[in-house]
Design a protein around this motif. Structure first.
Motif, PDB file in Angstrom:
ATOM      1  N   LEU A 100       0.851  -1.197   0.000  1.00 14.75           N
ATOM      2  CA  LEU A 100       0.000   0.000   0.000  1.00 14.75           C
ATOM      3  C   LEU A 100       0.880   1.237   0.000  1.00 14.75           C
ATOM      4  CD1 LEU A 100      -2.650  -1.005   2.708  1.00 14.75           C
ATOM      5  CD2 LEU A 100      -2.894  -1.122   0.220  1.00 14.75           C
ATOM      6  N   GLU A 101       0.326   2.324  -0.520  1.00 13.08           N
ATOM      7  CA  GLU A 101       1.111   3.560  -0.573  1.00 13.08           C
ATOM      8  C   GLU A 101       1.461   4.058   0.826  1.00 13.08           C
ATOM      9  OE1 GLU A 101       0.825   6.402  -4.348  1.00 13.08           O
ATOM     10  OE2 GLU A 101      -0.941   6.506  -3.060  1.00 13.08           O
ATOM     11  N   PRO A 102       2.658   4.634   0.986  1.00 11.07           N
ATOM     12  CA  PRO A 102       2.995   5.281   2.262  1.00 11.07           C
ATOM     13  C   PRO A 102       2.042   6.445   2.538  1.00 11.07           C
ATOM     14  CG  PRO A 102       4.952   4.950   0.920  1.00 11.07           C
ATOM     15  CD  PRO A 102       3.771   4.666   0.036  1.00 11.07           C
ATOM     16  N   VAL A 103       2.080   6.975   3.752  1.00 14.16           N
ATOM     17  CA  VAL A 103       1.238   8.125   4.097  1.00 14.16           C
ATOM     18  C   VAL A 103       2.075   9.177   4.814  1.00 14.16           C
ATOM     19  CG1 VAL A 103      -0.885   6.771   4.276  1.00 14.16           C
ATOM     20  CG2 VAL A 103       0.490   7.180   6.319  1.00 14.16           C
ATOM     21  N   LEU A 104       1.681  10.417   4.621  1.00 12.61           N
ATOM     22  CA  LEU A 104       2.224  11.543   5.373  1.00 12.61           C
ATOM     23  C   LEU A 104       1.185  11.928   6.410  1.00 12.61           C
ATOM     24  CD1 LEU A 104       4.233  13.956   5.772  1.00 12.61           C
ATOM     25  CD2 LEU A 104       2.858  15.194   4.087  1.00 12.61           C
ATOM     26  N   VAL A 105       1.616  12.071   7.665  1.00 19.10           N
ATOM     27  CA  VAL A 105       0.715  12.426   8.760  1.00 19.10           C
ATOM     28  C   VAL A 105       1.048  13.833   9.239  1.00 19.10           C
ATOM     29  CG1 VAL A 105      -0.118  11.801  11.057  1.00 19.10           C
ATOM     30  CG2 VAL A 105       0.621  10.006   9.470  1.00 19.10           C
ATOM     31  N   THR A 106       0.028  14.699   9.250  1.00 19.71           N
ATOM     32  CA  THR A 106       0.194  16.064   9.762  1.00 19.71           C
ATOM     33  C   THR A 106      -0.850  16.321  10.840  1.00 19.71           C
ATOM     34  OG1 THR A 106      -1.248  16.973   8.033  1.00 19.71           O
ATOM     35  CG2 THR A 106       1.133  16.943   7.587  1.00 19.71           C
TER      36      THR A 106
END
Length: 410
Positions: A100-106
């Protein structure tokens, strides 16, 4: 590849592990999600809860995720208004072992709104002008810091109320580049993109019937350029003054302060004939009133909120018996400022029931109360006092706001 969480805070990985990373974001169960308005994005974005924090989670490829994570951290270090980068999650896979695609968390920016949710009730042109002002200030601040955005638009910006105006925050840094300083060509490129993007976004709103009939989308797209250039010129222009008129330099610095900027370094040159002085502000930092309020009171507010609170603080200090500017025996400004926070600011804000405040932060609540006090005092032709203003605001204004009869965002 095993799941990996790269985070800015050692507490975040443990909180983030509780989220269903084995599922694509589009399939996350409602129990993990927070129903907040989302802007348009080229990626899948969801709001979720991690412990006591609300986070924004965005799916994108690993390289741009890591790059944007670093750029957002750089912007935070430079004190540029942008969302806070919390983590990058890589090595995700579903139950079948498919990647699965990585994610950026903000971190979710409390009290903020994407522009489309603001247009759910048609905004007046005056409010739209304030949005353009806020976006122009953000773009100038980015360029002063050496950041070329590469995709300035309403969609990539969040807006927070700021004492009758708005403050703009960068959301998407994926296309950005950070340099020691950027060229005029890079600035012009960002401006042209902003003009085209904003005009296109407003044309979409017009087609959906959400745009005020008097608003010309193309004209408003062009407006951001004019507002940007006017502010950039004021912040960076070279001034030539008669020799000996050093108060002209002080006046220029005060004008920059009034715009919310500090001169951290300056260049002053005398002409060879001694008749003139050339003044150039070399480095200009935004947040003049924010820093002043934070230093005096410990309160963290938006720039316009800070300016309004400082004005009220100065008026209150002038009524105190131990206020004696220049007198070594008088109370120091910091002492008086903390007394104002303890005796005036906090009790006033606390008088407004929490359930009636909505998304307003304490500084915005206090600004609203000062505005209401001014309105009532004008009507009564005398100062009605803050306590009376608070009572009337709670009884007559907040119920209308909650009923949607008088939206505070407009």
């Amino acid at each position: 590849m095993a799941l990996q969480i790269s985070a800015t805070n050692p507490e975040h990985p443990a909180l983030l592990l509780e989220l269903p990373w084995q599922l694509p974001l589009e399939q996350w169960p409602e129990e993990y999600l927070v129903p907040l308005p989302r802007g348009i994005s080229r990626h899948v974005v969801r709001y979720a809860r991690a412990g006591d924090e609300v986070i924004a989670v965005k799916e994108l490829a690993e390289r741009p995720a890591l790059r944007e994570y670093q750029l957002l951290r750089d912007l935070d270090r430079l004190a540029i208004p942008a969302v806070d980068a919390l983590a990058v999650v890589t090595g995700r896979s579903d139950a079948a072992g498919e990647a699965l695609e990585p994610v950026l968390v903000t971190r979710h920016l409390g009290g903020s709104q994407p522009y489309r949710s603001m247009f759910e009730t048609t905004l007046r042109p005056a409010t739209m002008h304030r949005l353009m002002d806020a976006l122009a200030v953000l773009l100038v601040r980015l360029h002063l810091a050496g950041f070329a955005w590469g995709d300035c638009s309403l969609s990539n910006t969040l807006f927070r109320r700021d004492a009758g105006a708005y403050a703009a925050y960068l959301v998407d840094a994926e296309t950005g580049e950070l340099h020691p300083r950027i060229s005029e060509g890079q600035r012009d490129y960002d401006l042209d993109l902003a003009r085209v993007n904003i005009s296109g976004e407003l044309l979409d709103l017009e087609a959906s019937g959400a745009l005020h009939p008097s608003v010309d989308p193309v004209e408003f797209g062009t407006e951001i350029c004019a507002r940007y250039r006017s502010l950039w010129q004021e912040l960076t222009r070279t001034s030539v003054y008669p020799a000996g008129k050093y108060h002209y330099i002080e006046r220029r610095i005060r004008r920059l302060n009034d715009l919310g900027f500090d001169v951290a370094e300056m260049q002053i040159e005398h002409a060879s004939n001694g008749d003139t002085v050339t003044f150039v502000p070399k480095v200009v930092d935004a947040g003049h009133h924010q820093r002043q309020l934070l230093r005096l009171t410990g309160l963290d507010a938006e720039e316009n909120q800070a300016r309004r609170l400082l004005n009220d603080l100065e008026s209150w200090m002038a009524t105190q018996d131990d206020y004696a500017p220049g007198d070594p025996l008088g109370a120091r400004p910091e002492v008086l400022a903390h007394r104002w926070v303890r005796e005036v600011f906090r009790p006033t804000v606390r008088a407004v029931p929490v359930e009636l405040r909505g998304a307003m932060d304490p500084a915005e609540i206090y600004h609203e109360l000062l505005e209401h006090r001014w309105y009532l005092s004008e009507r009564a032709q005398h100062d009605i006092g803050l306590d009376t203003a608070v009572e009337d605001y709670i009884a007559n204004i907040l119920p209308k706001v909650r009923a949607g009869l008088q939206p505070t965002a407009d």
